[in-house]
Scaffold this motif. Structure first.
Motif, PDB file in Angstrom:
ATOM      1  N   CYS A  11      22.426  41.629  36.633  1.00  0.00           N
ATOM      2  CA  CYS A  11      22.892  42.977  36.341  1.00  0.00           C
ATOM      3  C   CYS A  11      22.318  43.390  34.986  1.00  0.00           C
ATOM      4  N   CYS A  14      25.541  44.674  39.066  1.00  0.00           N
ATOM      5  CA  CYS A  14      26.515  43.880  39.813  1.00  0.00           C
ATOM      6  C   CYS A  14      27.514  44.840  40.452  1.00  0.00           C
ATOM      7  N   CYS A  68      25.528  43.827  32.380  1.00  0.00           N
ATOM      8  CA  CYS A  68      26.385  42.733  31.904  1.00  0.00           C
ATOM      9  C   CYS A  68      25.803  41.345  32.164  1.00  0.00           C
ATOM     10  N   CYS A 127      29.909  46.700  37.873  1.00  0.00           N
ATOM     11  CA  CYS A 127      29.243  47.740  37.081  1.00  0.00           C
ATOM     12  C   CYS A 127      28.823  48.900  37.983  1.00  0.00           C
ATOM     13  N   ASN A 130      25.530  39.705  34.774  1.00  0.00           N
ATOM     14  CA  ASN A 130      26.119  39.005  35.908  1.00  0.00           C
ATOM     15  C   ASN A 130      25.020  38.648  36.924  1.00  0.00           C
TER      16      ASN A 130
END
Ligand SMILES: [Zn+2]
Ligand SMILES: [Zn+2]
Length: 95
Positions: free
Chosen positions: A37, A77, A40, A80, A42
């Motif tokens: 992501c 992700c 973040c 988000c 992820n």
């Protein structure tokens, strides 16, 4: 991996996300973004999000998801992605 599909106004968008052409495009974007992501970092539940939608007035239809230039696509992700869609409307450009 889960595909988030709240792009209901595109009608058959859901089916198109199973199209091999989209799968290939999606893989390009995931690879470019390092399977993370971009917000973040992820690495699970990734989805490829369109930053804009393009409506062709000439063809009287939306572009297919794989017809977009890579710069309009981004790896997010699930959480988000959901947050982004609840905050912002994806702009639609007439092309
Ligand atoms: Zn994220
Ligand atoms: Zn999206």
């Amino acid at each position: 991996m889960i595909e988030t599909i709240e792009h209901a106004k595109h009608g058959s968008y859901r089916e198109k996300l199973f199209d091999p052409k989209w799968k290939a495009k999606r893989k390009q974007i995931l690879e470019r973004d390092g399977y993370r992501c971009v917000i973040c970092n992820n690495i699970t539940d990734l989805t490829v999000h369109h930053k804009q939608y393009h409506f062709s007035t000439r063809l009287n239809r939306y572009r297919d998801p794989w017809e977009y230039d890579n710069k309009y696509l981004i790896t997010l992700c699930e959480s988000c992605h959901r947050r982004g869609h609840s905050k912002f409307d994806v702009p639609t450009m007439n092309i």
